[in-house]
Design an enzyme around this catalytic site. Structure first.
Site, PDB file in Angstrom:
ATOM      1  N   LYS A 153       0.618  -7.609 -12.390  1.00 39.28           N
ATOM      2  CA  LYS A 153       1.880  -7.495 -11.739  1.00 39.28           C
ATOM      3  C   LYS A 153       2.578  -8.865 -11.497  1.00 39.28           C
ATOM      4  O   LYS A 153       1.981 -10.162 -11.410  1.00 39.28           O
ATOM      5  CB  LYS A 153       1.198  -7.275 -10.184  1.00 39.28           C
ATOM      6  CG  LYS A 153       2.231  -6.629  -8.973  1.00 39.28           C
ATOM      7  CD  LYS A 153       1.542  -6.123  -7.903  1.00 39.28           C
ATOM      8  CE  LYS A 153       2.659  -5.783  -6.873  1.00 39.28           C
ATOM      9  NZ  LYS A 153       1.844  -5.337  -5.479  1.00 39.28           N
ATOM     10  N   SER A 176       3.657  -0.988  -4.036  1.00 34.73           N
ATOM     11  CA  SER A 176       4.398  -1.760  -4.687  1.00 34.73           C
ATOM     12  C   SER A 176       3.873  -2.126  -6.043  1.00 34.73           C
ATOM     13  O   SER A 176       4.527  -2.296  -7.069  1.00 34.73           O
ATOM     14  CB  SER A 176       4.455  -3.123  -3.992  1.00 34.73           C
ATOM     15  OG  SER A 176       3.481  -3.863  -4.079  1.00 34.73           O
ATOM     16  N   SER A 188      -0.673  -1.099  -1.466  1.00 32.92           N
ATOM     17  CA  SER A 188      -0.114  -1.098  -2.902  1.00 32.92           C
ATOM     18  C   SER A 188      -0.811  -1.219  -4.138  1.00 32.92           C
ATOM     19  O   SER A 188      -0.121  -0.891  -5.396  1.00 32.92           O
ATOM     20  CB  SER A 188       0.877  -2.488  -2.775  1.00 32.92           C
ATOM     21  OG  SER A 188       1.778  -2.587  -2.028  1.00 32.92           O
TER      22      SER A 188
END
Lengths: 470, 475
Positions: B76, B151, B175
């Site tokens: 990420k 996210s 997330s």
């Protein structure tokens, strides 16, 4: 105008003597080449996290102890949020809600009157970058960013410039002696902000804050001028505003920097990256044990041992010399302090050395003091051997021997000289017998000259009288 | 060449048998990514470095006891990677190249895994759809017209789409779990403190946690093995004995006590999702496990708490992006104040600015007492409420989300809607508990539905045991 009462409160920031910064492991050392003691944490790179310098916390506890504070056993930090280029994270890690120490005091003495000055709280935090401005550019030195700071907030307990100065002197003395901070105002390792208000009644007047004053004597002068300014304003029926000012040394007056915004909003909240932890009594006791003998205690020992107040204070102001006397309390401290403040200090000044950088040991000093006290050597001899004493590892007798100095304290050798002088000066001997005081002084002088000042004067006097009486 | 579709164990045995090399795996990754439809799941590809490293590994002996040796992974883009651009999907960090590796990256490199690239996400992890990314939204591999969730949307999409077998996400309020649920993969948010946050670009520091996103339960546990451990650089990381999170996998789940809070099956959840959960309940009961529907206080407060605590912390965490030291700086300013305003005004996207402003407001003056302090109190009460349940129960179950992934152009006008996507997963962050999402079925349109498993603190291994058992039974 004399019916105004001045009230003073002081905030002091001092840098802690740690090896590393407060919340990162880069070195706590600035003043040299800019931006060398910096890592990704100091630079606030995204994703970095602070850690806690345990020794910094220890020094905070130590300060709480010497400043008679109640220690907060929950160690916890907060974030103080504001934007400024010298603040890389956009917040300062500090202790807003649970300062390490609260409700302390220090005792000061002004004109023989003792007074306790309250300490509201002391708390740990980090310093910001040092900024310098040139032309249209600004420069940041991150070496200072993150340096551990202790902020000491006094109560508004001082009522004169003298009390404020005494408070700062005392604070400095305590922090220095507990090895917490260097407290060098001229180098910025101790900084003061002074709050001053004046009032005719018991109700305190509106206060102003004068920031970053450069020395303790300037603090006194800043308070004098600021109080006078406020009184003048009030006499002209003007209002005093809460504002931040600075002291202009040349103009000898304070100058407005900015008007305080009401309710400056730092959006404090608990620092989520540093979980709170608890310290216990055992740990506090361990810290207590690391505290040196404090200056008040030393001063009272010095006075008790017959050192003059002036010399006692001189020793206190010179911590390395005072430290050198720790553990030597059983010797003649008057002689010892005279040596330290006299010839030894001159030597140190001349050679720009610290006492700990010389070869002088406590054992050597002890021996020298004994020899002087027992009249086995003279001050003259001491002066002659001083350099060797400070620069070689030789023992005192070895130095004396090496330098060919005869410490004429054995009676037979002295008697030879005395007989010789008596024989050479029959006139003086006659004068002596006729009761002329001058004569014995002259003969003494001759003997000391013969012995190159190495003879013990008391012994010479005694032997001379004895010989003349024959 | 379809090595990437194999399990990690199978890939490993092919590596050991010298049938393939790490370079084959890495090449296959990039072929798939470059074949066109990479779902916008990556912001930055680490191609030349990854190929070079794969070549280097290919000339070395395979570590036979290291199942993750030479396996590609995606990271990420809010995790700091030395020399690889790390943008947080923001214009603010569009050109930011870190000088240091996050602790998890060090661990991954030590394991000799190969970083394929940095994945798309909501800007600074603020969002639940990945649509706040400065680099455009990633697309759901199951249906590219749908959101991935967020996210960690890119990390979910690249695994679900078969581009890489493993990825790392981060989870502040769902997330990892919510996009895992939307894309039909397995996502674990470990116990707060289990994985070092050093190098994770902070959003809500007291909630953030890095975790693995994988195709199945076993590989999730395997990857977590690599990530965990006390880190002296993160004082919130926990000192725990080393354990193998796969150790209970395969053991039957029998006689366990499971709680389902009534709020998790209330009318906020789509009927089709409740239906799937009911099926799971039947499977569990059939194996002598008890399932009770219980009352739990505070669960409905979670979103409000999240908004106060996460945004308060975020408003402070994002203060360092000021144009002074790194990242974007607006050039058209004549004073420092103007530079701040322009840099932050231009560098941050709408949602980030909205949250910074709300967070700053919530911490201002007396608001700190009215909102923030009170939120911390309720958060603590919520934690205790969970502790109470775990005294009696082994797990808490529920759906991961209230709906399945919706259309990319849906709900764009309502910034509060996105918080409701996480209403069921946020309480876990508040209480610092481990939570994971595993697929439990699909709706009529084939969109994945996730089962949310909540365990007691540091009981991830037990969660994997249950998750693996259900994974098999749901096949």
């Amino acid at each position: 105008m004399n019916d105004y009462k001045t009230t003073v409160g002081i905030e002091v920031h001092c840098e802690l003597k740690t090896n590393a910064k407060m919340f990162s492991n880069s070195l706590n050392n600035y003043g040299g080449v800019a931006n060398v003691n910096i890592n990704e944490i100091d630079f606030a790179l995204p994703g970095t996290l602070p850690t806690i310098n345990q020794y910094g916390v220890e020094l905070g506890i130590k300060a709480a102890l010497v400043l008679n504070c109640t220690i907060n056993k929950k160690v916890v930090f907060d974030r103080k949020n504001y934007f400024y280029p010298d603040l890389p994270k956009g917040y300062q890690i500090t202790q807003a809600r649970n300062p390490i120490g609260v409700n302390g005091y220090v005792e000061i003495e002004v004109d023989g009157k003792k007074k306790k000055i309250g300490i509201h709280d002391i708390h740990l935090e980090e310093d910001t970058c040092k900024s310098t401005h040139a032309d249209t550019k600004s420069y940041l030195d991150f070496n200072r960013n993150g340096v551990p700071l202790l902020e000491i907030v006094s109560e508004a307990d001082m009522n004169s410039p003298e009390e404020a100065m005494a408070y700062l002197e005392k604070l400095k003395e305590l922090l220095l002696y507990a090895n917490i901070s260097d407290c060098k105002m001229e180098e910025g390792s101790m900084r003061c902000d002074v709050n001053v208000s004046v009032s005719k009644t018991d109700k305190l007047g509106t206060r102003t804050e004068t920031k970053n004053i450069g020395s303790i004597s300037s603090v006194g002068r800043a308070i004098t001028s600021e109080a006078a300014r406020q009184i003048q304003e009030l006499e002209q029926e003007n209002e005093i505003h809460e504002e931040t000012r600075r002291f202009d040394e040349k103009q000898e007056r304070t100058i407005l920097m900015r008007v305080k915004e009401t309710g400056n909003d730092y959006r404090y909240f608990p620092e989520p990256d540093l979980p709170p932890y608890y310290i216990d009594e055992t740990y506090i006791d361990e810290v207590r044990k690391t505290i040196d003998v404090m200056p008040d205690k030393r001063r009272s020992i010095y006075l008790e041992k017959g050192i003059s107040l002036v010399n006692a204070n001189k020793l206190i102001q010179n911590k390395p010399l005072s430290d050198f006397l720790l553990g030597l309390e059983d010797i003649d401290l008057v002689i010892a302090s005279n040596l330290l403040l006299g010839d030894i200090s001159s030597y140190l000044n001349k050679t720009e050395k610290k006492i700990t950088e010389t070869s002088l040991t406590q054992a050597k000093l002890r021996e020298v003091v004994m020899l002087l006290k027992e009249n086995k050597i003279t001050n003259k001899v001491f002066k002659d051997i001083l350099v060797d004493l400070m620069e070689t590892d030789l023992g005192i007798s070895e130095i004396i021997e090496k330098k060919g100095i005869k410490t004429i304290s054995d009676e037979s050798a002295l008697l030879d000289v005395i007989t010789k002088v008596i024989e050479a000066n029959p006139e003086s001997v006659k004068d002596y017998h006729e009761g002329k005081d001058r004569a014995i002084k002259y003969l003494m002088g001759q003997i000391m000259k013969e012995t190159k000042g190495q003879a013990n004067p008391a012994l010479v006097n005694q032997l001379l009288q004895q010989e003349l009486a024959k | 060449m379809n090595n990437l579709e194999l399990s990690i164990k199978e890939i490993h045995s092919r590596l050991v048998n010298k049938e393939i090399t790490p370079l084959d795996l890495v090449e296959e990754c990039y072929e798939k990514i470059e074949a066109g439809n990479h779902l916008n799941s990556f912001i930055t590809l680490n191609k030349s470095e990854a190929m070079e490293y794969a070549k280097e590994l290919s000339s070395q002996e395979v570590e036979t006891d290291n199942l993750l040796w030479g396996i590609p992974i995606a990271i990420k883009d809010n995790i700091s990677t030395k020399d690889i651009r790390t943008t947080c999907a923001s214009k603010m960090l569009e050109n930011y190249i870190p000088i240091y590796d996050a602790t998890v990256i060090e661990k991954i490199k030590k394991q000799k895994m190969i970083i394929i690239g940095k994945t798309n996400m909501d800007e600074f992890a603020m969002g639940s759809t990945s649509r706040t990314s400065y680099f455009g939204s990633p697309k759901n591999p199951v249906d590219p017209t749908k959101i991935t969730g967020g996210s960690s949307g890119g990390s979910a999409a690249c695994v679900a789409g078969g581009l890489v077998p493993l990825s790392l996400g981060s989870d502040t309020g769902g997330s990892i779990r919510q996009p895992a649920s939307y894309t039909g993969i397995v996502g674990m948010k470990p116990t707060y403190g289990r994985v070092s946050r050093y190098g994770l670009i902070a959003f809500g520091s007291s909630l953030d946690q890095i975790g693995p996103m994988t195709r199945n339960v076993y590989e999730n546990a395997l990857l977590l093995n690599t990530l965990v451990g006390k880190d002296h650089r993160d004082l919130t990381s926990a000192e725990k004995e080393i354990e193998d999170f796969t150790r209970l996998i395969g053991q039957e789940v029998k006689g366990m006590k499971i709680a389902i809070p009534k709020y998790f099956v209330s009318d906020i959840v789509s009927p089709v999702i409740i239906e799937k959960l009911n099926h799971v309940v039947e499977l569990l009961k059939a194996n002598d496990n008890t399932v009770d529907y219980i009352d739990m206080k505070y669960l409905d407060q979670a979103v409000t708490l999240y908004q106060i605590i996460a945004m308060g912390e975020a408003s402070s965490n994002l203060a360092r992006f000021d144009g002074v030291k790194f990242g974007y700086r607006s050039e058209s300013s004549s004073t420092v104040e103007e530079m701040y305003e322009n840099t932050r005004g231009e560098g941050f996207g709408k949602e980030v600015k909205r949250r910074i402003m709300v967070g700053s407001y919530l911490l201002s003056g007396d608001n700190a007492k009215t909102y923030y302090d009170k939120a911390l109190m309720i958060r603590n009460a919520m934690k205790k409420e969970f502790d109470k349940v775990f005294k009696e129960y082994d797990f808490i179950l529920g759906p991961t989300t209230t709906t399945v992934a919706y259309r990319l152009d849906e709900n764009l006008d309502d910034p509060t809607k996105s918080f409701m996507d996480d209403v069921l997963v946020i309480p876990v962050n508040m209480a610092g508990l481990p939570g994971m999402s595993i697929p439990m079925g699909k709706d009529q349109e084939n969109m994945p539905i996730g089962l949310h498993i909540i365990g007691n603190r540091f009981e991830e291994a037990k969660m994997y045991q249950l998750a693996y058992d259900l994974e098999n039974k749901l096949k």
